[in-house]
Design an enzyme around this catalytic site. Structure first.
Site, PDB file in Angstrom:
ATOM      1  CG  ASP A 156     -17.119  -4.736 -45.597  1.00 54.29           C
ATOM      2  OD1 ASP A 156     -16.173  -4.031 -45.205  1.00 54.29           O
ATOM      3  OD2 ASP A 156     -17.561  -4.685 -46.762  1.00 54.29           O
ATOM      4  CG  ASP A 174     -17.185   1.081 -47.547  1.00 51.21           C
ATOM      5  OD1 ASP A 174     -17.892   1.873 -46.906  1.00 51.21           O
ATOM      6  OD2 ASP A 174     -15.946   1.169 -47.603  1.00 51.21           O
TER       7      ASP A 174
END
Length: 248
Positions: free
Chosen positions: A14, A16
């Protein structure tokens, strides 16, 4: 040593909150957008204004989810149901689409004006992963992932990207559904049992678990280690650098 199971061929990150601190930029954008809407609604209806709380609302309702889903999820938590709307909506329309679009505009503005911070431990870990010959992908709900990777100087360390734009083009449901992670593994030509998911969001960890991946690493940036484990993380670290030199 990368702290990963034997047989790992790919790392699916991922963006963020895992590689970059754009989670704080997103949280600020969500708060600004929702507070402006909630304040105007309260004034219009003569009801008390209750602000969006980053400490509780961000993780519970919007973190890791596509913009539309996050917008709708939070509004429903306040008992607000708006029509979905669409691309032709005016910017000030009371629709989920219009509010989500406002949030995205704020994020893009903040990326340019505030910039993007990277986690030094994540950069060290990315270099170690590449040195070990493993494939890398970013799997993000954000439509701005490409821009963020470039601004953050990480693009050269990422082999592939499945983001909000990709999901829309392919009709892939967002996290907590596992489809975007599964698509990234397939695009890299690796089996899900050969891929490791790295996530800081509860929805993202649940996505990795639901996809049946070989290993799911929860990255605890918000003091929610137990919740990450409960959602399916095989191990929880506070920084990716914690994995260097260790075995799961």
């Amino acid at each position: 040593m990368l702290g990963l199971p034997d047989g790992t061929r790919a790392c699916l990150f991922d963006l963020d909150g895992v590689l970059t601190d754009t989670a704080s930029v997103h949280a600020a954008a969500w708060k600004q957008m929702f507070d402006e809407y909630l304040r105007a609604r309260a004034e219009r209806e003569g009801t008390p204004f209750r602000a969006f709380d980053i400490a509780t609302d961000y993780a519970a309702y919007v973190d890791g989810k596509p913009r539309m889903a996050g917008t709708d999820s939070f509004l429903r938590s306040r008992g607000i149901e708006l029509p979905e709307g669409g691309p032709d909506d005016a910017p000030d329309a009371d629709t989920v689409y219009a509010l989500a679009t406002r949030k995205n505009a704020l994020v893009q503005e903040k990326i340019v004006t505030v910039g993007v911070e990277v986690y030094p431990g994540s950069v060290r870990y990315l270099h170690a992963v590449k040195d070990a010959g493993l494939a890398t992908a970013v799997v993000s709900s954000s439509a701005n992932a490409g821009q963020v990777l470039e601004v953050a100087g990480l693009a050269h360390l990422i082999d592939h990207r499945v983001d909000g734009v990709t999901a829309k083009e392919r009709g892939l449901p967002g996290k907590p559904a596992p489809d975007t992670f599964l698509a990234a593994a397939a695009d890299l030509g690796v089996g899900k049992d050969e891929a490791v998911v790295f996530e800081d969001a509860l929805a993202g960890v649940a996505s990795g678990k639901a996809g049946g991946f070989g290993f799911v690493v929860g990255v605890d940036r918000l003091g929610q280690a137990e919740a990450l484990r409960a959602h399916g993380a095989d191990i929880v670290v506070t920084d990716l650098a914690d994995l260097l030199g260790g075995k799961p």
